[in-house]
Design a protein around this motif. Structure first.
Motif, PDB file in Angstrom:
ATOM      1  N   TYR A  68      45.941  20.356 -17.086  1.00 35.52           N
ATOM      2  CA  TYR A  68      45.405  20.891 -17.961  1.00 35.52           C
ATOM      3  C   TYR A  68      45.492  21.766 -19.714  1.00 35.52           C
ATOM      4  CZ  TYR A  68      40.476  20.329 -20.322  1.00 35.52           C
ATOM      5  OH  TYR A  68      39.910  21.186 -21.646  1.00 35.52           O
ATOM      6  N   PRO A  69      45.525  22.259 -20.595  1.00 33.05           N
ATOM      7  CA  PRO A  69      45.126  20.280 -21.366  1.00 33.05           C
ATOM      8  C   PRO A  69      45.692  18.802 -21.471  1.00 33.05           C
ATOM      9  CG  PRO A  69      45.132  22.295 -22.944  1.00 33.05           C
ATOM     10  CD  PRO A  69      45.988  23.205 -21.656  1.00 33.05           C
ATOM     11  N   ASN A  70      47.007  19.489 -21.160  1.00 31.84           N
ATOM     12  CA  ASN A  70      48.077  18.364 -21.174  1.00 31.84           C
ATOM     13  C   ASN A  70      47.819  17.418 -20.150  1.00 31.84           C
ATOM     14  OD1 ASN A  70      49.482  19.625 -23.528  1.00 31.84           O
ATOM     15  ND2 ASN A  70      50.766  21.235 -22.312  1.00 31.84           N
ATOM     16  N   THR A  71      46.544  16.385 -20.073  1.00 32.45           N
ATOM     17  CA  THR A  71      46.676  16.085 -18.635  1.00 32.45           C
ATOM     18  C   THR A  71      47.654  15.058 -18.068  1.00 32.45           C
ATOM     19  OG1 THR A  71      45.844  14.792 -19.991  1.00 32.45           O
ATOM     20  CG2 THR A  71      44.317  16.361 -19.372  1.00 32.45           C
ATOM     21  N   GLY A  72      47.709  15.086 -17.440  1.00 30.91           N
ATOM     22  CA  GLY A  72      48.778  14.024 -16.324  1.00 30.91           C
ATOM     23  C   GLY A  72      47.833  12.637 -15.540  1.00 30.91           C
ATOM     24  N   ASN A  73      48.784  11.777 -15.012  1.00 33.52           N
ATOM     25  CA  ASN A  73      47.298  10.848 -14.233  1.00 33.52           C
ATOM     26  C   ASN A  73      48.169  11.179 -12.915  1.00 33.52           C
ATOM     27  OD1 ASN A  73      46.290   9.571 -16.048  1.00 33.52           O
ATOM     28  ND2 ASN A  73      47.384   8.118 -16.560  1.00 33.52           N
ATOM     29  N   PHE A  88      50.186  13.133  -6.042  1.00 39.55           N
ATOM     30  CA  PHE A  88      49.744  12.062  -6.529  1.00 39.55           C
ATOM     31  C   PHE A  88      49.595  10.901  -7.767  1.00 39.55           C
ATOM     32  CE2 PHE A  88      48.630  14.680  -2.550  1.00 39.55           C
ATOM     33  CZ  PHE A  88      49.323  13.640  -1.195  1.00 39.55           C
ATOM     34  N   ASN A  89      49.610   9.763  -7.437  1.00 43.37           N
ATOM     35  CA  ASN A  89      49.061   9.024  -8.330  1.00 43.37           C
ATOM     36  C   ASN A  89      47.596   8.697  -8.632  1.00 43.37           C
ATOM     37  OD1 ASN A  89      51.769   8.636  -9.936  1.00 43.37           O
ATOM     38  ND2 ASN A  89      52.900   7.032  -8.427  1.00 43.37           N
ATOM     39  N   VAL A  90      47.232   8.964  -9.520  1.00 48.55           N
ATOM     40  CA  VAL A  90      45.951   9.039 -10.365  1.00 48.55           C
ATOM     41  C   VAL A  90      45.945   8.469 -11.978  1.00 48.55           C
ATOM     42  CG1 VAL A  90      43.449   8.724  -9.990  1.00 48.55           C
ATOM     43  CG2 VAL A  90      45.162  10.324  -9.603  1.00 48.55           C
ATOM     44  N   PRO A  91      45.752   7.055 -12.056  1.00 48.28           N
ATOM     45  CA  PRO A  91      45.235   5.993 -11.138  1.00 48.28           C
ATOM     46  C   PRO A  91      46.633   5.661 -10.016  1.00 48.28           C
ATOM     47  CG  PRO A  91      45.570   4.829 -13.094  1.00 48.28           C
ATOM     48  CD  PRO A  91      46.198   6.352 -13.611  1.00 48.28           C
ATOM     49  N   LEU A  92      46.472   5.027  -8.785  1.00 51.88           N
ATOM     50  CA  LEU A  92      47.336   3.970  -8.347  1.00 51.88           C
ATOM     51  C   LEU A  92      48.443   2.649  -8.230  1.00 51.88           C
ATOM     52  CD1 LEU A  92      46.151   5.242  -4.903  1.00 51.88           C
ATOM     53  CD2 LEU A  92      48.448   5.790  -5.609  1.00 51.88           C
ATOM     54  N   THR A  93      46.823   2.011  -9.270  1.00 54.64           N
ATOM     55  CA  THR A  93      46.674   0.483  -9.606  1.00 54.64           C
ATOM     56  C   THR A  93      46.723   0.441 -10.991  1.00 54.64           C
ATOM     57  OG1 THR A  93      45.143   0.180  -8.441  1.00 54.64           O
ATOM     58  CG2 THR A  93      46.942  -0.536  -7.122  1.00 54.64           C
ATOM     59  N   ALA A  94      46.454  -0.558 -11.627  1.00 54.89           N
ATOM     60  CA  ALA A  94      46.812  -0.965 -12.918  1.00 54.89           C
ATOM     61  C   ALA A  94      45.133  -1.076 -12.972  1.00 54.89           C
ATOM     62  CB  ALA A  94      47.543  -2.032 -13.353  1.00 54.89           C
ATOM     63  N   ALA A  95      44.868  -1.408 -12.076  1.00 55.64           N
ATOM     64  CA  ALA A  95      42.892  -1.696 -12.624  1.00 55.64           C
ATOM     65  C   ALA A  95      42.600  -0.409 -12.362  1.00 55.64           C
ATOM     66  CB  ALA A  95      43.291  -2.601 -11.161  1.00 55.64           C
ATOM     67  N   GLU A 105      41.021   5.196  -5.104  1.00 52.45           N
ATOM     68  CA  GLU A 105      40.796   4.650  -6.525  1.00 52.45           C
ATOM     69  C   GLU A 105      39.796   3.122  -5.905  1.00 52.45           C
ATOM     70  OE1 GLU A 105      44.298   3.766  -8.469  1.00 52.45           O
ATOM     71  OE2 GLU A 105      43.471   2.186  -7.318  1.00 52.45           O
ATOM     72  N   PRO A 106      38.498   3.595  -6.095  1.00 53.47           N
ATOM     73  CA  PRO A 106      37.217   2.189  -6.269  1.00 53.47           C
ATOM     74  C   PRO A 106      38.144   1.140  -6.482  1.00 53.47           C
ATOM     75  CG  PRO A 106      36.742   4.112  -6.942  1.00 53.47           C
ATOM     76  CD  PRO A 106      37.690   4.166  -7.266  1.00 53.47           C
ATOM     77  N   GLN A 120      41.515   3.752 -12.826  1.00 48.70           N
ATOM     78  CA  GLN A 120      41.918   4.935 -13.802  1.00 48.70           C
ATOM     79  C   GLN A 120      40.960   5.941 -13.545  1.00 48.70           C
ATOM     80  OE1 GLN A 120      39.033   4.065 -17.904  1.00 48.70           O
ATOM     81  NE2 GLN A 120      37.821   1.991 -15.871  1.00 48.70           N
ATOM     82  N   PHE A 121      41.912   7.279 -14.006  1.00 49.59           N
ATOM     83  CA  PHE A 121      41.988   8.776 -13.597  1.00 49.59           C
ATOM     84  C   PHE A 121      40.438   9.340 -13.389  1.00 49.59           C
ATOM     85  CE2 PHE A 121      41.519  13.324 -13.329  1.00 49.59           C
ATOM     86  CZ  PHE A 121      42.641  13.956 -12.834  1.00 49.59           C
ATOM     87  N   GLU A 122      39.591   8.747 -14.027  1.00 46.14           N
ATOM     88  CA  GLU A 122      38.314   8.843 -14.225  1.00 46.14           C
ATOM     89  C   GLU A 122      37.119   8.280 -13.538  1.00 46.14           C
ATOM     90  OE1 GLU A 122      40.270   8.181 -16.871  1.00 46.14           O
ATOM     91  OE2 GLU A 122      40.357  10.480 -18.039  1.00 46.14           O
TER      92      GLU A 122
END
Length: 292
Positions: free
Chosen positions: A243-248, A146-153, A220-221, A155-157
């Motif tokens: 990990y370590p080649n991270t993706g969203n 699943f996409n993280v983030p889902l929107t431009a606003a 996604e808060p 962030q994964f973290e």
């Protein structure tokens, strides 16, 4: 590409591997399903069959013969046959053949149904053993990203993963790609888990509800969007990101099987968490996805 829709959802499925390609809510542009990235993880939602995870040295032995098989089995790379179709439903089927028998000496029929029920995508698997004498040994799993983030606003973290029931779960640790069943841990999910890529520096977090109901919600808060994966009857649920080649992206994976143990002797009859199906038998499995 096969598209199914209802009043709330639109889902696309690729007959190659019978894997999901897109999950959207009707009338909205938000794409919930990871679209693949060669730099981190090129897949989207592979079906895991007849193995979950990796075999020791990509080999296993059965009845005096040695077989080569890569991680998660071969179903993800096979073309499934579309056997039933409606506006809100698609059914795919894969059967054993001469090619599968070179790497997996069993007769089988795997049927996957994608059905839209109100605001949920219900995914059902049926495994059948058409053999007259041989017991079918197999594992099965789903691997949706699943996409993280889902929107431009987002962030994964800042995204969170919430378990219901919220409690401390048994955890199967991984050593490299292998299950360490001899040293179980505990995974504290009494409060939402804050995502960060370092969570996956030892591969997946493997919840072990051992058949109890477990729902995992990715939120996604910033936007209030997210997705809930509802499982029932699953012995294991993996949570993973590259990990370590991270993706969203974050994968929430209902499993009916595990990778080989760290002390595996490579014999299929000794492999942990395998399912067995008598000749003529049929077994059914299910989970669902609710985007919001």
């Amino acid at each position: 590409m096969i598209t199914i829709t209802n009043e709330r959802l639109m889902v696309q499925i690729d007959p190659l591997g019978a894997q999901m390609h897109s999950i959207k809510r009707r009338g909205e542009d938000t794409e919930y399903l990871w679209q693949g990235d060669a730099q981190s993880w090129s897949r989207q939602a592979p079906v895991l069959f007849p193995f979950v995870g990796r075999l020791k040295d990509d080999h296993y032995g059965f009845e005096g013969r040695d077989f080569h098989q890569t991680q998660h089995g071969f179903a993800r790379g096979r073309e499934f046959k579309l056997v039933n179709r409606a506006a809100d439903l698609a059914v795919f089927e894969l059967e054993s053949d001469e090619q599968t028998r070179t790497v997996y000496p069993f007769e089988f029929r795997l049927t996957i149904t994608y059905a839209l029920v109100e605001d949920q995508l219900v995914i059902s698997y049926q495994v059948a053993n058409p053999a007259s004498e041989q017991v079918l040994r197999y594992a099965l799993g789903a691997h949706p990203g699943f996409n993280v983030p889902l929107t431009a606003a987002g962030q994964f973290e800042t995204a969170t993963l919430t378990a219901d029931p919220a409690k401390v779960y048994p955890q199967i640790p991984l050593v490299g790609p292998y299950s360490d069943l001899g040293h179980p841990k505990e995974l504290d999910a009494r409060r939402p888990i804050q995502l960060n890529h370092d969570l996956f520096d030892h591969d997946a977090l493997v919840f072990a509800p051992y058949g109890a109901d477990l729902s995992l919600t990715l939120t996604e808060p910033e936007s209030g969007h997210g997705v809930t994966v509802l499982t029932s009857g699953n012995p294991f649920v993996g949570v993973w990101s590259q990990y370590p080649n991270t993706g969203n992206f974050l994968c929430i994976e209902p499993w009916w099987g595990l990778a080989d143990g760290v002390d595996s002797d490579g014999q299929l009859t000794h492999k942990p968490a395998m399912n067995q199906l008598a000749p003529g038998g049929v077994a059914n499995y299910q989970f669902s996805i609710r985007p919001f």
